[in-house]
Scaffold this motif. Structure first.
Motif, mmCIF file in Angstrom:
data_model
loop_
_atom_site.group_PDB
_atom_site.id
_atom_site.type_symbol
_atom_site.label_atom_id
_atom_site.label_comp_id
_atom_site.label_asym_id
_atom_site.label_seq_id
_atom_site.Cartn_x
_atom_site.Cartn_y
_atom_site.Cartn_z
ATOM 1 N N GLU A 37 -36.368 -37.175 37.688
ATOM 2 C CA GLU A 37 -37.356 -36.440 36.898
ATOM 3 C C GLU A 37 -36.711 -35.583 35.832
ATOM 4 O O GLU A 37 -37.380 -34.821 35.157
ATOM 5 C CB GLU A 37 -38.207 -35.555 37.828
ATOM 6 C CG GLU A 37 -39.432 -36.276 38.346
ATOM 7 C CD GLU A 37 -40.511 -35.300 38.759
ATOM 8 O OE1 GLU A 37 -41.110 -34.703 37.864
ATOM 9 O OE2 GLU A 37 -40.724 -35.152 39.979
ATOM 10 N N TYR A 38 -35.398 -35.685 35.721
ATOM 11 C CA TYR A 38 -34.692 -34.845 34.752
ATOM 12 C C TYR A 38 -34.429 -35.610 33.449
ATOM 13 O O TYR A 38 -34.106 -36.799 33.491
ATOM 14 C CB TYR A 38 -33.377 -34.336 35.350
ATOM 15 C CG TYR A 38 -33.607 -33.320 36.439
ATOM 16 C CD1 TYR A 38 -33.742 -31.974 36.121
ATOM 17 C CD2 TYR A 38 -33.728 -33.706 37.770
ATOM 18 C CE1 TYR A 38 -33.983 -31.038 37.115
ATOM 19 C CE2 TYR A 38 -33.969 -32.782 38.771
ATOM 20 C CZ TYR A 38 -34.099 -31.444 38.425
ATOM 21 O OH TYR A 38 -34.347 -30.523 39.406
ATOM 22 N N ILE A 39 -34.545 -34.903 32.343
ATOM 23 C CA ILE A 39 -34.352 -35.538 31.048
ATOM 24 C C ILE A 39 -32.874 -35.561 30.710
ATOM 25 O O ILE A 39 -32.197 -34.525 30.731
ATOM 26 C CB ILE A 39 -35.144 -34.779 29.958
ATOM 27 C CG1 ILE A 39 -36.641 -34.934 30.222
ATOM 28 C CG2 ILE A 39 -34.788 -35.290 28.580
ATOM 29 C CD1 ILE A 39 -37.507 -34.138 29.307
ATOM 30 N N VAL A 40 -32.365 -36.761 30.452
ATOM 31 C CA VAL A 40 -30.978 -36.881 30.029
ATOM 32 C C VAL A 40 -30.915 -36.801 28.510
ATOM 33 O O VAL A 40 -30.046 -36.166 27.927
ATOM 34 C CB VAL A 40 -30.378 -38.213 30.522
ATOM 35 C CG1 VAL A 40 -28.946 -38.371 30.048
ATOM 36 C CG2 VAL A 40 -30.444 -38.289 32.034
ATOM 37 N N GLU A 41 -31.883 -37.473 27.883
ATOM 38 C CA GLU A 41 -31.889 -37.512 26.424
ATOM 39 C C GLU A 41 -33.331 -37.655 25.968
ATOM 40 O O GLU A 41 -34.104 -38.394 26.588
ATOM 41 C CB GLU A 41 -31.059 -38.721 25.973
ATOM 42 C CG GLU A 41 -30.569 -38.628 24.554
ATOM 43 C CD GLU A 41 -29.895 -39.918 24.123
ATOM 44 O OE1 GLU A 41 -29.293 -40.600 24.975
ATOM 45 O OE2 GLU A 41 -30.005 -40.247 22.937
ATOM 46 N N ALA A 42 -33.694 -36.946 24.932
ATOM 47 C CA ALA A 42 -35.050 -37.065 24.391
ATOM 48 C C ALA A 42 -34.941 -37.308 22.897
ATOM 49 O O ALA A 42 -34.172 -36.642 22.217
ATOM 50 C CB ALA A 42 -35.841 -35.796 24.657
ATOM 51 N N GLU A 43 -35.696 -38.261 22.424
ATOM 52 C CA GLU A 43 -35.662 -38.525 20.979
ATOM 53 C C GLU A 43 -37.092 -38.623 20.459
ATOM 54 O O GLU A 43 -37.773 -39.619 20.707
ATOM 55 C CB GLU A 43 -34.907 -39.830 20.711
ATOM 56 C CG GLU A 43 -34.697 -40.051 19.232
ATOM 57 C CD GLU A 43 -34.352 -41.498 18.894
ATOM 58 O OE1 GLU A 43 -34.002 -42.261 19.808
ATOM 59 O OE2 GLU A 43 -34.485 -41.845 17.711
ATOM 60 N N PRO A 44 -37.573 -37.613 19.765
ATOM 61 C CA PRO A 44 -38.912 -37.718 19.180
ATOM 62 C C PRO A 44 -38.930 -38.798 18.092
ATOM 63 O O PRO A 44 -38.008 -38.894 17.291
ATOM 64 C CB PRO A 44 -39.145 -36.330 18.563
ATOM 65 C CG PRO A 44 -38.168 -35.438 19.230
ATOM 66 C CD PRO A 44 -36.984 -36.296 19.535
ATOM 67 N N VAL A 45 -39.955 -39.624 18.139
ATOM 68 C CA VAL A 45 -40.116 -40.677 17.135
ATOM 69 C C VAL A 45 -41.357 -40.328 16.335
ATOM 70 O O VAL A 45 -42.459 -40.267 16.873
ATOM 71 C CB VAL A 45 -40.260 -42.058 17.804
ATOM 72 C CG1 VAL A 45 -40.393 -43.141 16.745
ATOM 73 C CG2 VAL A 45 -39.077 -42.334 18.700
ATOM 74 N N LEU A 46 -41.161 -40.095 15.047
ATOM 75 C CA LEU A 46 -42.276 -39.597 14.235
ATOM 76 C C LEU A 46 -42.812 -40.695 13.331
ATOM 77 O O LEU A 46 -42.336 -41.816 13.331
ATOM 78 C CB LEU A 46 -41.797 -38.444 13.344
ATOM 79 C CG LEU A 46 -40.875 -37.414 13.941
ATOM 80 C CD1 LEU A 46 -40.458 -36.430 12.877
ATOM 81 C CD2 LEU A 46 -41.573 -36.685 15.047
ATOM 82 N N GLY A 47 -43.788 -40.345 12.564
ATOM 83 C CA GLY A 47 -44.221 -41.201 11.473
ATOM 84 C C GLY A 47 -45.418 -42.079 11.773
ATOM 85 O O GLY A 47 -45.769 -42.919 10.967
#
Lengths: 372, 220
Positions: A37-47
């Motif tokens: 349940e832990y976040i290793v990496e987060a990448e917001p994807v926009l657009g």
């Protein structure tokens, strides 16, 4: 475009949060790499709802772009009206009558108030509390009715004009606004603070979660309540005064805890300050015209200009490059949430998924404004 | 010293040829200030006259230096209003009320990283990065806006010109992490390649976009 699927050797897996997810309040996608349940990496994807407003600005004249400004931040549309007006007025050297400035401040602050109220409602919905939403919409509706009277629309306002506002306010608006403020003041301690702020579940979900340090805030260019929740006393209304804000007595709430609760408290306190500004502006409202005489087609002198305003989410900047023609040569929009969200990847590392959602809510995202 | 003045001096580090002259000018201005102070001390009676001069000397050291030290080299005047013809690289003070910015820097493309470093050390944050397509001059302009949280206004704009045919510029995302997204956005809209950027893929445009809509010759 096909992307080869990566086979991960460790126990982590990829989860797409959004683009259609209730917690993202619009079409934001976050590519999460999770370990349990832990976040290793987060990448917001926009657009996902990018509409290229900057291109639209280039092929229409100055006045024609005005309706676009309200369609970026639909929760604080009048501030976007205001920011665009300021930069064009600066470029064309237009003076605004005093009464118009007061009306601008009153309506922008009313709009800020309901932006924060709606944020509060939606944020608590993210955290699983449904009841506050109903109270919030009750209050918000009052302001929408008031603003509809003077602006003619309920959400995507196009009320400001270069050199003033489109319409004068009337007595009914003034008495209605006083009545609304009185009502909201009486509801603040009970419906807002007693029901929600003091709630132990809320406190446990927010305190110590989503720490954005002062240094991180600077490196990522955070502004607005996000910066003020990180102990930075920065508000364009005070630091770079525009319009008639210097004439009012109001405080800039600053909290030093840097967590989600600090950002929550900044917004709650800001609502109180907005009410103070509105009351003072209504008390001192001068007589006079609400619109200066401005040519229909503007042709500002060559050069580039910058103007910033404080929206509910932070520093909104417009950079206008003119070449002496009747449409902008270039218009750059610096939207506050775009910068505020850019710290998400760094801050959410190692966070629980449920906490990350609470943290994201505390950033007060408005997706059309990020994607422009 | 005001923050604008401090920042201007910090930024002059980028232009050693101006910095030496500026330092000389400042020393001269200080000397004048000192002299004036002594003069004021000596002659209290003509206060109004000296008072009128004193702010000019304090505000704009370059202007103040002019009459005094004609012997030193003619001081390059960064405050010159824009003339016809291309502007030279350098640091220029601008009027905040008229332009919205306080300091305007024009530099060579490979100096933007140094500028970012100076701004970072001075405690500024990056407000925005954008481009402007000057298609008539066959140039692309890249504009970096910096601002700071202090109570005094000081907005710095750093601009540079790169050729349209080869739009490449070093990244500043390792100095300012916020530049990461701004550079991706500028790459989307103008096709400017930020050399050394860790993740230069479209951010607002579709993931397979190979067009750059804010270029003036873009046809939808």
């Amino acid at each position: 475009m096909t992307v080869p699927i990566e086979c991960r050797q460790d126990e982590t897996f990829v989860l797409n949060l959004g683009p259609q997810h209730p917690a993202t309040h619009g079409v934001l996608r976050v590519k999460l790499t999770l370990d349990g349940e832990y976040i290793v990496e987060a990448e917001p994807v926009l657009g996902y709802i990018h509409r290229m407003h900057e291109k639209m600005a280039e092929d229409r004249n100055f006045a024609q772009f005005m309706p676009n400004t309200a369609r970026m931040d639909y929760l604080h549309a009048l501030a976007f009206n205001h920011g665009y007006c300021l930069v064009v007025e600066r470029a064309a050297g237009i003076e605004v009558p005093e009464r118009a400035e007061y009306i601008r401040v009153i309506t922008v602050e009313l709009n800020r108030l309901i932006s924060h109220i709606l944020w509060w409602a939606a944020f608590l919905l993210d955290l699983g509390g449904f009841t506050p939403l109903l109270y919030a919409f009750d209050d918000r509706e009052q302001v929408l009715d008031l603003l509809e009277r003077v602006t003619g629309s309920r959400l995507t306002y196009c009320y400001f004009r270069f050199g003033g506002v489109y319409n004068d306010i009337d007595d009914e608006f003034i008495t209605g606004t006083y009545a609304f403020i009185k009502r909201l003041r009486s509801r603040m301690p009970t419906q807002y603070h007693a029901l929600v702020t003091g709630n132990i579940i809320l406190q446990k979900r927010l305190k110590g979660i989503g720490i954005i340090t002062e240094e991180q805030s600077r490196r990522y260019g955070c502004t607005g309540p996000v910066a003020r929740g990180s102990g930075i006393n920065y508000d364009i209304r005070k630091n770079e005064p525009y319009s008639v804000y210097p004439e009012f007595d109001f405080d800039v709430p600053v909290y030093h805890e840097c967590d989600s609760m600090a950002r929550y408290m900044v917004r709650m306190d800001e609502m109180e300050q907005s009410m103070r500004i509105i009351e003072q502006a209504l008390d001192k409202l001068p007589d006079g015209p609400v619109k200066a005489k401005v040519p229909k087609i503007l042709k500002p002198a060559e050069g580039d200009y910058w103007a910033s305003v404080e929206t509910a989410r932070g520093n909104l900047g417009h950079r206008l490059v003119c070449d002496g023609k009747k449409n902008p040569y270039k218009l750059k929009l610096r939207s506050p949430t775009f910068c505020n969200l850019s710290c998400f990847a760094e801050v959410s590392e190692g966070m629980l998924l449920a906490d990350a959602l609470a943290f994201m809510g505390s950033l007060d995202l408005v997706i059309p404004e990020i994607d422009r | 010293m005001s923050i604008v003045e401090e920042t201007r001096i910090a930024l002059l580090e980028m232009f050693p040829e101006f910095a030496a002259a500026d330092a000389a000018a400042r020393a001269a201005a200080d000397k004048i200030d000192d002299e004036m102070e002594t003069m004021i001390d000596e002659m209290d009676s003509i206060e109004p006259a000296t008072e009128g001069d004193a702010p000019a000397g304090g505000d704009d050291e370059v202007e103040a230096a002019e009459p005094a030290e004609a012997a030193t080299e003619p001081v390059p005047e960064p405050e010159e209003p824009e003339e016809e013809g291309p502007r030279e690289n350098g640091v220029m003070l601008t009027d905040h009320a008229a332009r919205g910015t306080d300091i305007d820097v024009l530099c060579a493309p490979d100096q933007v990283v140094q500028a970012a470093r100076i701004m970072d050390e001075s405690g500024f944050f990056l407000e925005a990065i954008t481009g402007v397509d000057w298609i008539k001059d066959d140039k692309l302009e890249v504009i970096y806006d910096y601002n700071q949280y202090g109570q005094e206004q000081c907005r710095v704009v750093v601009r540079t010109l790169i050729p349209r045919s080869e739009p490449e510029i070093p990244t500043i995302s390792d100095v300012m992490p916020s530049a990461n997204w701004h550079e991706r956005e500028t790459h989307d809209f103008y096709g400017i390649k930020f050399i050394g950027h860790p993740h230069l893929i479209p951010i607002l445009l579709p993931e397979d976009a190979d067009f750059h809509p804010l270029l003036k010759d873009f046809k939808p």
